[in-house]
Design an enzyme around this catalytic site. Structure first.
Site, mmCIF file in Angstrom:
data_model
loop_
_atom_site.group_PDB
_atom_site.id
_atom_site.type_symbol
_atom_site.label_atom_id
_atom_site.label_comp_id
_atom_site.label_asym_id
_atom_site.label_seq_id
_atom_site.Cartn_x
_atom_site.Cartn_y
_atom_site.Cartn_z
ATOM 1 C CB ILE A 144 -0.818 -0.104 1.230
ATOM 2 C CG1 ILE A 144 -1.655 -1.186 1.453
ATOM 3 C CG2 ILE A 144 -1.951 1.132 1.092
ATOM 4 C CD1 ILE A 144 -2.672 -1.457 2.417
ATOM 5 C CG LEU A 170 14.223 -2.346 1.912
ATOM 6 C CD1 LEU A 170 15.490 -2.325 0.697
ATOM 7 C CD2 LEU A 170 12.979 -1.900 0.834
ATOM 8 N N GLY A 203 9.113 -5.363 2.283
ATOM 9 C CA GLY A 203 8.830 -4.413 1.155
ATOM 10 C C GLY A 203 9.906 -4.633 -0.024
ATOM 11 C CG ASP A 213 13.849 -1.484 12.276
ATOM 12 O OD1 ASP A 213 13.043 -0.877 13.221
ATOM 13 O OD2 ASP A 213 13.520 -2.560 12.088
ATOM 14 C CB THR A 233 -6.190 -2.872 10.722
ATOM 15 O OG1 THR A 233 -7.096 -4.157 10.221
ATOM 16 C CG2 THR A 233 -5.900 -3.115 12.234
ATOM 17 C CE1 TYR A 281 -1.744 -5.489 11.411
ATOM 18 C CE2 TYR A 281 -3.881 -6.556 10.929
ATOM 19 C CZ TYR A 281 -2.931 -5.600 10.821
ATOM 20 O OH TYR A 281 -3.124 -4.730 9.645
ATOM 21 C CB ALA A 340 -8.035 -23.675 1.091
ATOM 22 C CG PHE A 367 -10.426 -22.022 5.074
ATOM 23 C CD1 PHE A 367 -9.862 -23.104 5.714
ATOM 24 C CD2 PHE A 367 -9.520 -20.934 4.525
ATOM 25 C CE1 PHE A 367 -8.528 -23.359 5.265
ATOM 26 C CE2 PHE A 367 -8.367 -21.099 4.370
ATOM 27 C CZ PHE A 367 -7.838 -22.485 4.759
HETATM 28 P P1 NAD Z 1 3.751 -4.634 3.609
HETATM 29 O O1 NAD Z 1 4.093 -5.649 4.204
HETATM 30 O O2 NAD Z 1 3.975 -4.614 2.151
HETATM 31 O O3 NAD Z 1 4.216 -2.982 3.879
HETATM 32 C C1 NAD Z 1 5.142 -2.789 5.152
HETATM 33 C C2 NAD Z 1 6.141 -2.129 4.704
HETATM 34 O O4 NAD Z 1 6.985 -1.851 5.974
HETATM 35 C C3 NAD Z 1 6.968 -3.303 4.158
HETATM 36 O O5 NAD Z 1 7.751 -2.439 3.091
HETATM 37 C C4 NAD Z 1 8.221 -3.467 5.398
HETATM 38 O O6 NAD Z 1 9.518 -3.567 4.825
HETATM 39 C C5 NAD Z 1 8.116 -2.132 6.093
HETATM 40 N N1 NAD Z 1 8.301 -2.344 7.524
HETATM 41 C C6 NAD Z 1 7.733 -3.138 8.321
HETATM 42 N N2 NAD Z 1 8.413 -3.171 9.672
HETATM 43 C C7 NAD Z 1 9.373 -1.821 9.329
HETATM 44 C C8 NAD Z 1 10.178 -1.096 10.575
HETATM 45 N N3 NAD Z 1 10.199 -1.665 11.815
HETATM 46 N N4 NAD Z 1 11.263 -0.038 9.856
HETATM 47 C C9 NAD Z 1 10.829 0.166 8.580
HETATM 48 N N5 NAD Z 1 10.274 -0.296 7.773
HETATM 49 C C10 NAD Z 1 9.422 -1.491 8.299
HETATM 50 O O7 NAD Z 1 2.161 -4.376 4.136
HETATM 51 P P2 NAD Z 1 1.029 -3.782 3.334
HETATM 52 O O8 NAD Z 1 -0.026 -4.682 2.780
HETATM 53 O O9 NAD Z 1 1.353 -2.756 2.454
HETATM 54 O O10 NAD Z 1 0.355 -2.873 4.607
HETATM 55 C C11 NAD Z 1 0.700 -1.550 5.041
HETATM 56 C C12 NAD Z 1 -0.012 -1.364 6.138
HETATM 57 O O11 NAD Z 1 -1.266 -1.284 5.842
HETATM 58 C C13 NAD Z 1 0.512 -2.211 7.363
HETATM 59 O O12 NAD Z 1 0.487 -1.296 8.448
HETATM 60 C C14 NAD Z 1 -0.941 -3.131 7.647
HETATM 61 O O13 NAD Z 1 -1.249 -3.378 8.995
HETATM 62 C C15 NAD Z 1 -1.951 -1.985 7.026
HETATM 63 N N6 NAD Z 1 -3.153 -2.691 6.225
HETATM 64 C C16 NAD Z 1 -3.149 -3.735 5.334
HETATM 65 C C17 NAD Z 1 -4.068 -4.143 4.836
HETATM 66 C C18 NAD Z 1 -3.997 -5.065 3.671
HETATM 67 O O14 NAD Z 1 -4.914 -5.601 3.220
HETATM 68 N N7 NAD Z 1 -2.666 -5.148 3.091
HETATM 69 C C19 NAD Z 1 -5.375 -3.901 5.360
HETATM 70 C C20 NAD Z 1 -5.361 -3.032 6.610
HETATM 71 C C21 NAD Z 1 -4.403 -2.498 7.013
#
Ligand code: NAD
Length: 329
Positions: free
Chosen positions: A12, A33, A36, A50, A116, A140, A205, A207
């Protein structure tokens, strides 16, 4: 002035960076990363590191004139959070604490937070509204609610304004076809279904097919990732206008059943998608959808890619042209 996007190289995050760049914003990304991909960034200045590295944060804030932060960086696998809560409190809650501390020291007072709909837990009613009870049913969701509450206190005490956006499943891919979804491991239905169409998985799958829904399968809420990106940018505009802190659901209000997603994916891809019906999973509610009435009226958010076929078509455009996602792990 620049906008800092934490987790900007994630699914996102990268779509939001693309949206910000399209609107002429200056973007700085902080991403470890860990999940990511740097290839997903269509621009902006990347700091690989980080969130919990306070020295790096201080350097980043010193080197850039940051106006606002959009905070995506987090761990977000529900199953994993129920096995390793320490990881979730450390990365999500402590990570957010470090970020807010860095913002306070740098005098940055605006943050948009990717929360979320898991903050609600088992819903009292659907579609879920912002005033409904929040009782997360997994670690979570609990950490995300804790992060929201932390922001609320940082606002009351320090004046850092926040907008929290609560949503369920992001889906689809960027219109350019250059970026899309590549989670490892993948846990989301649409990419799993499309990977099955590509024969990277034997079957999908399902569920439970005996839920009290029209076709017996669970109904879930999907929002196109570019509509989510648009909402995050709108939330920055909202904070810029001097409006106070707030939180919004980003839902599609109706939802789509698991069967509907699979049937639509068959139609879009023209390929066979073998299905295996399995037992219901514990704690899976029949229907999970959120209302977006408040985001529509206050943020003027009007998702323009709400049609399931369109969402799946855009995801298929990415998956079929990038069968290995961003490449070998
Ligand atoms: P993603 O895992 O693709 O993105 C998360 C990014 O954060 C990654 O690039 C990761 O490398 C980076 N990251 C994680 N911990 C880190 C840290 N300590 N320091 C620096 N970088 C860090 O996930 P996503 O699907 O893009 O989701 C992004 C956000 O949206 C998340 O917070 C997730 O909880 C929230 N969210 C996602 C969804 C979904 O459907 N994907 C739904 C609701 C909420």
């Amino acid at each position: 002035m620049a906008i800092l996007v934490t987790g900007g190289a994630g699914y996102i995050g990268s779509h939001t960076v693309a949206e910000l760049l399209d609107r002429g914003e200056e973007v700085v990304v902080l991403d470890s990363l860990v999940t990511g991909h740097k290839e997903s960034l269509l621009g902006g200045k990347l700091y690989v590191g980080d969130l919990r590295d306070k020295e790096l944060l201080a350097k980043l804030f010193a080197e850039n004139d940051i106006e606002a932060v959009i905070h995506f960086a987090a761990s977000s696998l529900v199953g994993e959070s129920m096995k390793d809560p320490v990881k979730y409190y450390d990365n999500n809650v402590y990570g957010t604490q470090c970020l807010l501390e860095g913002m306070q020291k740098a005098g940055v007072d605006k943050i948009v937070f990717s929360s979320t709909a898991a903050t609600y837990g088992e819903p009292e009613k659907v579609p879920i509204e912002e005033t409904d009870r929040t009782e997360p049913s997994n670690v979570y969701g609990e950490t995300k609610l804790t992060m929201e509450r932390m922001m609320s206190w940082f606002d009351k005490v320090l004046g850092i304004k926040y907008v929290a956006l609560r949503y369920f499943n992001a889906a689809g891919a960027h219109a350019s076809g250059k970026i899309g979804e590549d989670h490892r491991p993948e846990s989301h239905l649409i990419p799993l279904v499309l990977q099955t169409a590509l024969k990277q998985r034997e079957s999908i799958a399902v569920f439970g097919d005996d839920y009290p829904t029209e076709d017996g399968t669970c109904i879930r809420d999907y929002i196109h990732v570019s509509d989510l990106a648009d909402a995050h940018v709108r939330a920055v505009t909202y904070l810029r206008s001097g409006s106070g802190s707030n939180f919004f659901n980003l839902g599609n209000g109706l939802g789509f059943s698991v069967k509907e997603v699979i049937e639509t994916a068959k139609e879009v891809t023209g390929l066979d998608i073998p299905v295996v019906i399995q037992e219901r999973r514990a704690g899976d509610p029949a229907v999970l959808v959120a209302s977006s009435a408040k985001a529509r009226s206050v943020l003027g958010w009007n998702p323009s890619r709400a049609d399931l076929k369109e969402i799946i078509r855009s995801a298929w455009n990415w998956h079929s042209s990038h069968p290995q996602g961003y490449g070998e792990a």
